[in-house]
Design a protein around this motif. Sequence first.
Motif, PDB file in Angstrom:
ATOM      1  N   LEU A 194     -21.181  33.217 -37.891  1.00 53.00           N
ATOM      2  CA  LEU A 194     -22.318  33.878 -37.231  1.00 53.00           C
ATOM      3  C   LEU A 194     -22.556  33.335 -35.829  1.00 53.00           C
ATOM      4  O   LEU A 194     -23.156  34.006 -34.994  1.00 53.00           O
ATOM      5  N   TRP A 252     -19.576  27.733 -44.620  1.00 52.14           N
ATOM      6  CA  TRP A 252     -19.738  29.154 -44.941  1.00 52.14           C
ATOM      7  C   TRP A 252     -19.030  29.443 -46.254  1.00 52.14           C
ATOM      8  O   TRP A 252     -17.882  29.014 -46.436  1.00 52.14           O
ATOM      9  N   TYR A 286     -25.819  36.449 -45.445  1.00 51.27           N
ATOM     10  CA  TYR A 286     -25.490  37.466 -44.437  1.00 51.27           C
ATOM     11  C   TYR A 286     -25.141  38.733 -45.188  1.00 51.27           C
ATOM     12  O   TYR A 286     -24.322  38.713 -46.118  1.00 51.27           O
ATOM     13  N   PHE A 332     -28.877  39.071 -39.243  1.00 52.29           N
ATOM     14  CA  PHE A 332     -29.239  37.880 -40.029  1.00 52.29           C
ATOM     15  C   PHE A 332     -30.412  37.203 -39.300  1.00 52.29           C
ATOM     16  O   PHE A 332     -30.222  36.395 -38.402  1.00 52.29           O
ATOM     17  N   GLU A 366     -32.766  36.562 -34.131  1.00 46.64           N
ATOM     18  CA  GLU A 366     -31.378  36.070 -34.176  1.00 46.64           C
ATOM     19  C   GLU A 366     -31.238  34.882 -33.224  1.00 46.64           C
ATOM     20  O   GLU A 366     -30.735  35.014 -32.107  1.00 46.64           O
ATOM     21  N   HIS A 393     -30.047  30.995 -32.038  1.00 46.63           N
ATOM     22  CA  HIS A 393     -29.015  29.952 -32.139  1.00 46.63           C
ATOM     23  C   HIS A 393     -29.602  28.695 -31.496  1.00 46.63           C
ATOM     24  O   HIS A 393     -30.035  28.747 -30.337  1.00 46.63           O
ATOM     25  N   ASP A 428     -20.233  46.018 -38.447  1.00 44.83           N
ATOM     26  CA  ASP A 428     -19.876  44.659 -38.034  1.00 44.83           C
ATOM     27  C   ASP A 428     -18.368  44.441 -38.141  1.00 44.83           C
ATOM     28  O   ASP A 428     -17.687  45.081 -38.940  1.00 44.83           O
ATOM     29  N   ARG A 464     -15.437  41.024 -37.936  1.00 47.20           N
ATOM     30  CA  ARG A 464     -15.045  39.650 -37.615  1.00 47.20           C
ATOM     31  C   ARG A 464     -13.763  39.701 -36.799  1.00 47.20           C
ATOM     32  O   ARG A 464     -12.830  40.445 -37.133  1.00 47.20           O
ATOM     33  N   GLN A 506     -15.310  34.699 -34.830  1.00 45.73           N
ATOM     34  CA  GLN A 506     -16.686  35.141 -34.629  1.00 45.73           C
ATOM     35  C   GLN A 506     -16.960  36.493 -35.283  1.00 45.73           C
ATOM     36  O   GLN A 506     -16.146  37.405 -35.219  1.00 45.73           O
ATOM     37  N   LEU A 507     -18.124  36.598 -35.895  1.00 47.06           N
ATOM     38  CA  LEU A 507     -18.591  37.881 -36.407  1.00 47.06           C
ATOM     39  C   LEU A 507     -19.276  38.620 -35.273  1.00 47.06           C
ATOM     40  O   LEU A 507     -20.224  38.115 -34.686  1.00 47.06           O
ATOM     41  N   SER A 566     -21.458  41.849 -34.018  1.00 49.19           N
ATOM     42  CA  SER A 566     -22.418  42.713 -34.714  1.00 49.19           C
ATOM     43  C   SER A 566     -23.283  43.475 -33.719  1.00 49.19           C
ATOM     44  O   SER A 566     -23.327  43.148 -32.534  1.00 49.19           O
TER      45      SER A 566
END
Lengths: 390, 195
Positions: free
Chosen positions: A72, A94, A160, A166, A189, A191, B107, B109, B116-117, B119
């Motif tokens: 993410l 993850w 997710y 998310f 969202e 970070h 989405d 990846r 990285q995802l 989106s």
Amino acid sequence: MKRIALLGSALLVSAAVLSIHLVTAGGTGARSGRVAVAQTRAAPVGATVRGRVLSGLGKSPAKLELAASAPLAGSLVPVAVPSPDGVYVAYNTWRWRRDVDWYQSLSSQGIQTGDALGTPVLHVRSLGRGKDVALEPGTFSAAWRKDGALAYVRGEQPDYRANTPFLRQVVVRSAPDTAPAVWSSSPAEYHVLGWAGQALIVAQQFEGESISLLVFDGPGSARPLAQNASLVAISPDGSSALVDESPADTDAPALRLVSVTDATELARAPFSTIVDPATSTPVAWVSGPGDWLDDRVVASTSTGLVVLRVAGGRLSIEQVLHVDSATRPNGRLWEPRFADDGRTIVTWTDLPGAQAAQIVCDRFALTCTQGAAVPSANAPRPVYDESGGN
Amino acid sequence: MSTRSCSVLLAALIAMFAFAGEASATTNVFFAFHRYGNTNSYLTINLQDTNSGAIIGQRGFRAGSGTSTDECALRQGWLPAGWYDLRGHFDYYNGSLIKGRVWQLSDKRCNGGSGQLRSELFIHSEETSDEGQYCPTAYDDPFCWEGDSDYYSLGCIKVAHAQPYPSDVGRLDATWDSWDGRHGYFTGYSAVFVS
């Protein structure tokens, strides 16, 4: 007389060698140019994490509970972050709920919007004892304050879900084993990027992957730092931050040095002034995360690397390095970091075939070595914290 | 009018409505985005006969994506390769940064699933929510198509809203309405291919 002349000549040569050495050590001898890259089989340099292997922080490599991974956040934040006292490392993990072939569409695999696909969990590992503690499900993106407080984000839901933002809160623990306090007033969202003294710098992501930077001074107290910009690095004293603009947002993109205290712009370096030495054209983009050591910053560019000097509130371009491989699709250089000598730059890159490798550059000699190719899941990512200040 | 003439007329009307409204049971609409550069890639909208697989209609447009060619770079890299679902289409979308005629993508990846995802990505232009232009400054305004540098994006696919009208985004939207016609949130299964 002849002896005196010889002695004088020897002294002159010695003085010249000494002065060259001093100039080079001071970095003023750094020159721009195309760097030559050679292959090496040497072990990765510096503190790195490669999947489950953490190395460069203790006497011997440690095996983590789970592989370090943060899909993410990608490379917007470090995947593993050491505490300032060297006792802990916080790392992102993850767990996928199911296998996904990301080249295919989600629907062709029976995945519908809203289906839970994976869960991020931040872990804190004690480097001395090897004790590994998982924080709340839905957590990732960490930064340590100088006093040992740990900031990170925590999802409103732990998982997710496909095609679903998310949403998460910014939380802070005064120590890894204390209860988290929510600092953000509503989920978004976020970070967590790093501390600047007591202030926490956070990126907020919007639709279309736009990013703006915020400063949290405490719970419920957020203010803008830079709109449509991403963080390159935080100054070692935490007073300022270097941010990059995108050519997609402005027709005159620049690196901007901004005050963390009041978000004023202290200096700027337009991308048009950062000229690639091999092509004699300006770089298309400059991007973080980079590294700020003493009065120098290194960042990734569209054709390699740039080293900037920040002194007296001014921003100057010290060196532009052209790396051929960085100009290939998926070839950019990620997370460049200075070694302690300020002369060596350690970075990594993706390679064709879902592989990755570390690249170590001597910026004075204009040479780099590229380490062994490994699967992308085990990319040799640096362990670092962008935080600055006390 | 003979029975045969009526049948021919009916068939013609059915065919006309099939192409004027949503994709029929025997046709499928999909986008193909061919990445050549950040500001000079190519987007096609395709009408496919699902029985034979033949492409029976196609229109193409210059398009852009990202500011770099690293598909793993959040906020920077062009759209990752692979198949996407469409999540919806809106004529008057009113997001904070993306407005007007848009198609939202699923989405993805990057790098085949190792990085990285990516989106919240769209096919869109630079226009206002009512499909107009808002150009208050002499600089790069976000809802104003000033020129080729507007093909740059943070990751989305962008097509032009430039004169002569109908612009590319206008023609793309008209083609969508003619061949498919769905609006709002829906799932367009495997409806976008990026190479």
